[in-house]
Scaffold this motif. Structure first.
Motif, PDB file in Angstrom:
ATOM      1  N   LEU A 125       0.821  -1.206   0.000  1.00 35.02           N
ATOM      2  CA  LEU A 125       0.000   0.000   0.000  1.00 35.02           C
ATOM      3  C   LEU A 125       0.853   1.253   0.000  1.00 35.02           C
ATOM      4  N   LYS A 126       1.860   1.288   0.864  1.00 34.26           N
ATOM      5  CA  LYS A 126       2.728   2.456   0.949  1.00 34.26           C
ATOM      6  C   LYS A 126       3.467   2.683  -0.367  1.00 34.26           C
ATOM      7  N   LEU A 127       3.920   1.597  -0.987  1.00 30.51           N
ATOM      8  CA  LEU A 127       4.636   1.719  -2.249  1.00 30.51           C
ATOM      9  C   LEU A 127       3.716   2.264  -3.342  1.00 30.51           C
ATOM     10  N   VAL A 128       2.478   1.778  -3.407  1.00 33.85           N
ATOM     11  CA  VAL A 128       1.539   2.239  -4.429  1.00 33.85           C
ATOM     12  C   VAL A 128       1.233   3.719  -4.250  1.00 33.85           C
ATOM     13  N   VAL A 129       1.014   4.157  -3.013  1.00 33.01           N
ATOM     14  CA  VAL A 129       0.732   5.571  -2.760  1.00 33.01           C
ATOM     15  C   VAL A 129       1.905   6.437  -3.210  1.00 33.01           C
ATOM     16  N   LYS A 130       3.120   6.032  -2.835  1.00 37.10           N
ATOM     17  CA  LYS A 130       4.316   6.791  -3.222  1.00 37.10           C
ATOM     18  C   LYS A 130       4.469   6.819  -4.743  1.00 37.10           C
ATOM     19  N   TYR A 131       4.178   5.707  -5.372  1.00 42.59           N
ATOM     20  CA  TYR A 131       4.320   5.582  -6.823  1.00 42.59           C
ATOM     21  C   TYR A 131       3.306   6.464  -7.561  1.00 42.59           C
ATOM     22  N   LEU A 132       2.058   6.445  -7.128  1.00 41.89           N
ATOM     23  CA  LEU A 132       1.021   7.218  -7.812  1.00 41.89           C
ATOM     24  C   LEU A 132       1.257   8.715  -7.709  1.00 41.89           C
ATOM     25  N   ALA A 133       1.916   9.142  -6.649  1.00 43.69           N
ATOM     26  CA  ALA A 133       2.129  10.574  -6.440  1.00 43.69           C
ATOM     27  C   ALA A 133       3.014  11.196  -7.507  1.00 43.69           C
ATOM     28  N   ARG A 134       3.730  10.405  -8.269  1.00 47.99           N
ATOM     29  CA  ARG A 134       4.602  10.962  -9.299  1.00 47.99           C
ATOM     30  C   ARG A 134       3.876  11.187 -10.622  1.00 47.99           C
ATOM     31  N   TYR A 135       2.600  10.832 -10.696  1.00 47.19           N
ATOM     32  CA  TYR A 135       1.831  11.023 -11.931  1.00 47.19           C
ATOM     33  C   TYR A 135       0.937  12.245 -11.773  1.00 47.19           C
ATOM     34  N   PRO A 136       1.145  13.279 -12.583  1.00 51.33           N
ATOM     35  CA  PRO A 136       0.495  14.572 -12.347  1.00 51.33           C
ATOM     36  C   PRO A 136      -1.022  14.558 -12.443  1.00 51.33           C
ATOM     37  N   TYR A 137      -1.593  13.613 -13.167  1.00 54.71           N
ATOM     38  CA  TYR A 137      -3.051  13.564 -13.288  1.00 54.71           C
ATOM     39  C   TYR A 137      -3.720  12.945 -12.069  1.00 54.71           C
ATOM     40  N   ILE A 138      -2.958  12.324 -11.174  1.00 55.59           N
ATOM     41  CA  ILE A 138      -3.503  11.863  -9.896  1.00 55.59           C
ATOM     42  C   ILE A 138      -3.430  13.038  -8.925  1.00 55.59           C
ATOM     43  N   LYS A 139      -4.516  13.776  -8.829  1.00 57.39           N
ATOM     44  CA  LYS A 139      -4.541  15.014  -8.054  1.00 57.39           C
ATOM     45  C   LYS A 139      -5.019  14.792  -6.619  1.00 57.39           C
ATOM     46  N   GLU A 140      -5.631  13.659  -6.373  1.00 53.09           N
ATOM     47  CA  GLU A 140      -6.143  13.364  -5.038  1.00 53.09           C
ATOM     48  C   GLU A 140      -6.017  11.859  -4.806  1.00 53.09           C
ATOM     49  N   ILE A 141      -5.678  11.480  -3.572  1.00 51.50           N
ATOM     50  CA  ILE A 141      -5.659  10.072  -3.207  1.00 51.50           C
ATOM     51  C   ILE A 141      -6.538   9.892  -1.973  1.00 51.50           C
ATOM     52  N   ILE A 142      -7.535   9.032  -2.116  1.00 49.14           N
ATOM     53  CA  ILE A 142      -8.382   8.659  -0.980  1.00 49.14           C
ATOM     54  C   ILE A 142      -8.058   7.221  -0.623  1.00 49.14           C
ATOM     55  N   VAL A 143      -7.728   6.998   0.647  1.00 49.79           N
ATOM     56  CA  VAL A 143      -7.429   5.654   1.116  1.00 49.79           C
ATOM     57  C   VAL A 143      -8.447   5.269   2.171  1.00 49.79           C
ATOM     58  N   TRP A 144      -9.090   4.135   1.958  1.00 47.77           N
ATOM     59  CA  TRP A 144      -9.990   3.598   2.972  1.00 47.77           C
ATOM     60  C   TRP A 144      -9.321   2.391   3.601  1.00 47.77           C
ATOM     61  N   ASN A 145      -9.074   2.467   4.901  1.00 50.46           N
ATOM     62  CA  ASN A 145      -8.446   1.382   5.641  1.00 50.46           C
ATOM     63  C   ASN A 145      -9.526   0.487   6.230  1.00 50.46           C
ATOM     64  N   ASN A 146      -9.627  -0.733   5.720  1.00 48.84           N
ATOM     65  CA  ASN A 146     -10.639  -1.679   6.193  1.00 48.84           C
ATOM     66  C   ASN A 146     -10.216  -2.424   7.461  1.00 48.84           C
ATOM     67  N   ASN A 147      -9.001  -2.210   7.922  1.00 48.17           N
ATOM     68  CA  ASN A 147      -8.479  -2.936   9.083  1.00 48.17           C
ATOM     69  C   ASN A 147      -8.654  -2.090  10.335  1.00 48.17           C
ATOM     70  N   LYS A 148      -9.702  -2.376  11.097  1.00 47.00           N
ATOM     71  CA  LYS A 148      -9.998  -1.569  12.280  1.00 47.00           C
ATOM     72  C   LYS A 148      -8.960  -1.754  13.390  1.00 47.00           C
TER      73      LYS A 148
END
Length: 547
Positions: free
Chosen positions: A129-152
């Motif tokens: 998950l952390k790697l994907v978030v870091k990776y997506l941040a380098r693409y300029p058209y990804i302007k927002e990231i919403i993460v839903w954590n299902n693990n309470k």
């Protein structure tokens, strides 16, 4: 095909994202942008989910994907980790961050660009998950990231994620911690509340190394679902279509978790459809299996080999014994409910949440097939080995998915072996020892070529095959177009054969509107006459860009 799992994961178990810690209630407070009707349905479904959902998840693409990819690429864990590290360090978007600023997006030349919100779900695979978030941040058209954590039991905050600001401005990040595991339902709920009109779905057990290619194709028809998938999964999806022209049924199944762009309004409509259809609690748990079918559209799919991350803690190891039975049962239920709704209501009404009109381009006009290995282009061809979905009529009379498969197999359908050996991606996978084969003999008007992510000057075009290409001389025209690909212009060309299996073209093309002289975004070889044998392409070289 081997359907053994290997601990493969679910989109439900993907997770991640930065931002302040928020719970389920605070997320609903962001729903002010929704209409009262939509908000009522959303809250109702969320309450049902919170009360009813148990630890359950399904996304079968991972089961097959892991097995298929392991045969193609990853020989062991160390090799996989090295491959991922190399890809993460070298991939960089061809799109400019400046173009996606508020000032840049209002410019006329950027009118076609669409910012998106990335939706990530989390459960146990936090490193992926952390790697994907870091990776997506380098693409300029990804302007927002919403993460839903299902693990309470494992709360997340912005501090759990690291970013590399050297690429450009970071996207707006939010993380939500659910009080219960909402599974894939959280994916569509999050998208429905996104800031931007389009969402990007990504699981935490895959790395989409063809972000630019997928985004570029998405821009050509942003009202459709655009997904990535493996060759044999795509082969199955082409059978898992449900068509009845008499009632305007034209639906197809697709997995979302390997990289998908969708319109936000389709996620919002899914919530309405779920409420209007009175889905039982167990159906809400697997809403991902309903989504693409209930859009009543065929998804637009790119075929390529995926890059796996950590595949452990997947749904096949989460107490689910027969996941494929669950997949097929819910797929047929989705198709059956859609069929019944279209049959009962001949015309669209305010109480009808299922669209009737087929969105363009139609399947036969979708020529984009695979991303290039370097993510700088896409392979296109009009030559499709699969029968059109309309050749099999769905009458809501299937007991098993095998009955649907049998109807397609009775047609001229390619074998698993053929697709494994000659799939589209082999034309542009940077491996001259693998080849794409057209399956059928090219006819006059058929074509193949490339859609470039960014406009490129073109003077030479080389095609290499495992077979002699000399018989093609004088049989085709070279054509180019701009980004839209609506108007094609003929180029002058001369043909040389340095070797019988290598065709080299020197090209002179007229200027295209809004592009510098000699620059193109689409190029194709279109046949003027029927060819007596199937076409095989092993690699291409476009002005020094070897594919």
């Amino acid at each position: 095909m081997n359907r053994n799992t290997n601990g493969n994961g679910l989109p439900l178990h993907s997770a991640g994202g930065g931002g302040r810690r928020q719970d389920f209630g605070s997320m609903l407070s962001h729903a002010r942008r929704m209409s009262p009707g939509r908000l009522f349905i959303l809250i109702g479904l969320c309450v049902i989910s919170l009360l009813a959902l148990t630890r359950f998840s399904t996304n079968s693409s991972h089961a097959i994907a892991s097995v298929e990819h392991s045969e193609h690429e990853a020989k062991n864990e160390a090799e996989r980790e090295l491959l991922v590290k190399q890809l993460v360090e070298t991939r960089k978007s061809a799109y400019s961050f400046d173009d996606f600023t508020e000032e840049g997006l209002v410019l006329e030349e950027n009118a076609h660009l669409l910012p998106a919100t990335a939706i990530l779900l989390g459960w146990k695979r936090l490193e992926g998950l952390k790697l994907v978030v870091k990776y997506l941040a380098r693409y300029p058209y990804i302007k927002e990231i919403i993460v839903w954590n299902n693990n309470k039991d494992n709360k997340l905050t912005k501090d759990d994620f690291e970013f590399d600001p050297s690429f450009g401005p970071l996207p707006e990040l939010q993380v939500y911690n659910g009080k219960e595991n909402l599974h894939d339902f959280a994916k569509y709920m999050s998208c429905s509340l996104a800031k931007y009109q389009h969402c990007y779905f990504q699981d935490d057990d895959w790395l989409n190394t063809h972000m630019d290619a997928l985004y570029t194709n998405f821009l050509t028809s942003p009202s459709l679902i655009h997904t990535n998938t493996l060759p044999l999964i795509h082969m199955e999806h082409r059978r898992w279509t449900f068509t009845n022209e008499d009632i305007k049924l034209h639906a197809g199944f697709a997995w979302m978790g390997c990289g998908s762009f969708i319109p936000r309004e389709k996620a919002q409509r899914l919530l309405e459809q779920g409420g209007n259809s009175n889905l039982a609690k167990d159906r809400l748990r697997v809403i991902d299996m309903y989504f693409s079918i209930w859009t009543n559209q065929y998804p637009y799919q790119l075929v390529n080999y995926l890059t796996p991350l950590d595949q452990k803690n997947g749904w096949s190891t989460d107490g689910v014994n027969d996941h494929w039975a669950i997949v097929f049962r819910n797929m047929l239920d989705a198709a059956g409910r859609l069929y019944s709704a279209l049959t009962a209501n001949a015309e669209v009404s305010e109480k009808d949440y299922f669209p009737r009109d087929e969105e363009l381009p139609s399947i036969k006009d979708r020529h984009t097939r695979s991303p290039c290995y370097n993510d700088k282009c896409l392979f296109k061809t009009s030559m499709d080995p699969y029968p059109e979905p309309k050749e099999v009529t769905f009458n809501n009379d299937l007991q098993t998915i095998d009955e649907q498969n049998a109807k397609f197999y009775a047609l001229d359908y390619p074998s698993n072996e053929f697709i494994n050996k000659f799939t589209y991606i082999h034309a542009v996978d940077n491996d001259p020892l693998t080849c794409w084969n057209s399956f059928k003999n090219p006819q006059a008007g058929d074509s193949f070529g490339l859609h470039l992510v960014k406009a490129t000057p073109v003077k030479k075009f080389m095609v290499t095959s495992s077979k002699s290409l000399t018989h093609l001389e004088g049989m085709f025209t070279v054509m180019v177009s701009d980004r839209k690909g609506e108007v094609w212009t003929t180029c002058r060309h001369s043909t040389r054969f340095p070797y019988p299996h290598t065709m080299s073209l020197d090209i002179t093309c007229p200027s295209l509107q809004n592009l510098p002289k000699g620059t193109v975004e689409n190029i194709k070889i279109q046949f003027d006459k029927n060819i007596e044998t199937s076409l095989e392409v092993c690699s291409m070289d476009l002005g020094g860009m070897v594919l």
